[in-house]
Design a protein around this motif. Structure first.
Motif, PDB file in Angstrom:
ATOM      1  N   MET A  80      28.821  37.702  46.509  1.00 48.33           N
ATOM      2  CA  MET A  80      29.132  38.286  45.107  1.00 48.33           C
ATOM      3  C   MET A  80      30.031  39.474  44.796  1.00 48.33           C
ATOM      4  O   MET A  80      29.931  40.279  45.716  1.00 48.33           O
ATOM      5  N   VAL A  81      30.735  39.576  43.791  1.00 53.93           N
ATOM      6  CA  VAL A  81      31.762  40.523  43.816  1.00 53.93           C
ATOM      7  C   VAL A  81      31.044  41.249  42.503  1.00 53.93           C
ATOM      8  O   VAL A  81      30.797  40.948  41.495  1.00 53.93           O
ATOM      9  N   GLU A  82      31.036  42.777  42.490  1.00 53.22           N
ATOM     10  CA  GLU A  82      30.487  43.572  41.644  1.00 53.22           C
ATOM     11  C   GLU A  82      31.670  44.704  41.155  1.00 53.22           C
ATOM     12  O   GLU A  82      32.309  45.264  41.825  1.00 53.22           O
ATOM     13  N   THR A  83      31.805  44.750  39.743  1.00 52.69           N
ATOM     14  CA  THR A  83      32.854  45.502  39.144  1.00 52.69           C
ATOM     15  C   THR A  83      32.690  46.165  38.034  1.00 52.69           C
ATOM     16  O   THR A  83      31.830  45.668  36.958  1.00 52.69           O
ATOM     17  N   THR A  84      33.163  47.309  37.924  1.00 50.35           N
ATOM     18  CA  THR A  84      33.337  48.082  36.680  1.00 50.35           C
ATOM     19  C   THR A  84      34.605  48.558  36.627  1.00 50.35           C
ATOM     20  O   THR A  84      35.177  49.092  37.320  1.00 50.35           O
ATOM     21  N   LEU A  85      35.403  47.848  35.525  1.00 54.60           N
ATOM     22  CA  LEU A  85      36.766  48.383  35.231  1.00 54.60           C
ATOM     23  C   LEU A  85      37.049  49.290  33.886  1.00 54.60           C
ATOM     24  O   LEU A  85      36.631  48.524  32.782  1.00 54.60           O
ATOM     25  N   ASP A  98      33.332  46.063  44.429  1.00 53.09           N
ATOM     26  CA  ASP A  98      32.808  45.923  45.904  1.00 53.09           C
ATOM     27  C   ASP A  98      32.303  44.302  45.957  1.00 53.09           C
ATOM     28  O   ASP A  98      32.129  43.717  45.100  1.00 53.09           O
ATOM     29  N   ILE A  99      31.971  44.007  47.394  1.00 56.72           N
ATOM     30  CA  ILE A  99      31.446  42.786  47.438  1.00 56.72           C
ATOM     31  C   ILE A  99      29.951  43.109  48.193  1.00 56.72           C
ATOM     32  O   ILE A  99      29.908  43.964  48.865  1.00 56.72           O
ATOM     33  N   THR A 100      29.035  42.348  47.626  1.00 58.33           N
ATOM     34  CA  THR A 100      27.688  42.585  48.240  1.00 58.33           C
ATOM     35  C   THR A 100      27.081  41.471  48.804  1.00 58.33           C
ATOM     36  O   THR A 100      27.193  40.293  48.344  1.00 58.33           O
ATOM     37  N   LEU A 101      26.125  41.548  49.684  1.00 58.64           N
ATOM     38  CA  LEU A 101      25.509  40.752  50.580  1.00 58.64           C
ATOM     39  C   LEU A 101      24.037  41.148  50.607  1.00 58.64           C
ATOM     40  O   LEU A 101      23.284  40.716  51.510  1.00 58.64           O
ATOM     41  N   HIS A 105      21.480  38.119  47.962  1.00 55.62           N
ATOM     42  CA  HIS A 105      22.732  37.554  47.898  1.00 55.62           C
ATOM     43  C   HIS A 105      22.979  37.399  49.572  1.00 55.62           C
ATOM     44  O   HIS A 105      22.529  38.032  50.216  1.00 55.62           O
ATOM     45  N   SER A 106      23.920  36.143  49.807  1.00 54.50           N
ATOM     46  CA  SER A 106      24.025  36.126  51.143  1.00 54.50           C
ATOM     47  C   SER A 106      25.463  35.558  51.235  1.00 54.50           C
ATOM     48  O   SER A 106      25.875  35.001  50.219  1.00 54.50           O
ATOM     49  N   THR A 111      35.286  35.662  50.442  1.00 49.97           N
ATOM     50  CA  THR A 111      35.550  36.024  49.151  1.00 49.97           C
ATOM     51  C   THR A 111      36.158  37.319  49.447  1.00 49.97           C
ATOM     52  O   THR A 111      36.094  38.343  50.189  1.00 49.97           O
ATOM     53  N   GLY A 112      37.150  37.602  48.344  1.00 51.98           N
ATOM     54  CA  GLY A 112      37.993  38.908  48.661  1.00 51.98           C
ATOM     55  C   GLY A 112      38.537  39.230  47.056  1.00 51.98           C
ATOM     56  O   GLY A 112      38.451  38.371  46.111  1.00 51.98           O
ATOM     57  N   PHE A 113      38.883  40.603  46.969  1.00 51.05           N
ATOM     58  CA  PHE A 113      39.344  41.021  45.534  1.00 51.05           C
ATOM     59  C   PHE A 113      40.322  41.930  45.817  1.00 51.05           C
ATOM     60  O   PHE A 113      40.493  42.485  47.033  1.00 51.05           O
ATOM     61  N   GLY A 114      41.444  42.024  44.819  1.00 50.12           N
ATOM     62  CA  GLY A 114      42.352  43.231  44.743  1.00 50.12           C
ATOM     63  C   GLY A 114      42.909  43.748  43.375  1.00 50.12           C
ATOM     64  O   GLY A 114      42.853  42.651  42.550  1.00 50.12           O
ATOM     65  N   TYR A 115      43.041  44.673  43.208  1.00 49.52           N
ATOM     66  CA  TYR A 115      43.574  45.252  42.047  1.00 49.52           C
ATOM     67  C   TYR A 115      45.016  45.123  41.829  1.00 49.52           C
ATOM     68  O   TYR A 115      45.734  44.909  42.773  1.00 49.52           O
ATOM     69  N   TYR A 116      45.603  44.808  40.657  1.00 47.63           N
ATOM     70  CA  TYR A 116      46.986  44.632  40.207  1.00 47.63           C
ATOM     71  C   TYR A 116      47.266  45.592  39.160  1.00 47.63           C
ATOM     72  O   TYR A 116      46.099  45.811  38.097  1.00 47.63           O
ATOM     73  N   ASN A 117      48.609  45.606  38.857  1.00 49.32           N
ATOM     74  CA  ASN A 117      48.820  46.209  37.479  1.00 49.32           C
ATOM     75  C   ASN A 117      48.279  47.779  37.720  1.00 49.32           C
ATOM     76  O   ASN A 117      48.136  48.426  36.816  1.00 49.32           O
ATOM     77  N   GLY A 118      48.218  48.340  38.928  1.00 44.33           N
ATOM     78  CA  GLY A 118      47.768  49.505  39.224  1.00 44.33           C
ATOM     79  C   GLY A 118      46.995  49.562  40.361  1.00 44.33           C
ATOM     80  O   GLY A 118      46.236  48.414  40.824  1.00 44.33           O
ATOM     81  N   CYS A 119      47.015  50.412  41.605  1.00 49.23           N
ATOM     82  CA  CYS A 119      46.283  50.356  42.633  1.00 49.23           C
ATOM     83  C   CYS A 119      46.501  49.218  43.490  1.00 49.23           C
ATOM     84  O   CYS A 119      45.899  48.697  44.492  1.00 49.23           O
TER      85      CYS A 119
END
Length: 160
Positions: A80-85, A98-101, A105-106, A111-119
């Protein structure tokens, strides 16, 4: 002169209010697995099942995962990905993802993530159950990836 000052004050107030309402963040998905449904949830509400989602204001406490048929509603049994934008109002108060296991969760899929339009370039990938870039224990706050840019967007990728 008093009328001109009132007019200037009114324009300034409208500008401040408009600036607050202008905050937005978009979450997009890339599902390279060939199966499953990307899912974005906030406060028990499904915001997206694969399409891009744009918030008009902060997106706080959202979760995302690839629903493979084995995941609970809150991503239980899956990566799972957890986010606050959120636009930062002071140093360190911006977005965090972040990614949580952490149980329940397992690891389920890469799974991956990346910011765009900044950072741009800031993000994380988890490719196995032993990845060091995911939470395995609540004390591992160093795996959180912060972004201190207004209106930053997030791309989440499954099976990269």
């Amino acid at each position: 002169m008093f009328t001109n000052l009132k007019a200037v004050a009114l324009v300034a107030a409208v500008t401040v209010i408009s600036g607050v309402n202008a905050e937005s963040h978009t979450v997009t998905f890339s599902n390279n697995c060939g199966y499953g449904t990307p899912t974005l949830i906030q406060n028990g509400n499904v915001l997206s099942t694969g399409g891009a989602y744009t918030s008009n204001g902060p997106l706080t406490g959202a979760i995302a995962y690839l629903q493979t048929g084995n995941c609970g509603f809150n991503g239980d049994s899956c990566t799972m990905v957890e986010t606050t934008l959120v636009n930062p109002t002071s140093a360190g108060s911006g977005s965090s993802t972040d990614i949580t296991l952490i149980a329940p969760h397992s690891f389920s899929v890469t799974t991956g993530f990346g910011y765009y339009n900044g950072c741009d370039g800031a993000g994380s990938d988890c490719t196995s159950a032993s990845c060091t870039t995911a939470f395995h224990d609540p004390s591992q706050t160093y795996v959180q990836v912060a972004c201190q840019v207004d209106n930053v967007d997030l791309s989440i990728t499954f099976c990269s």
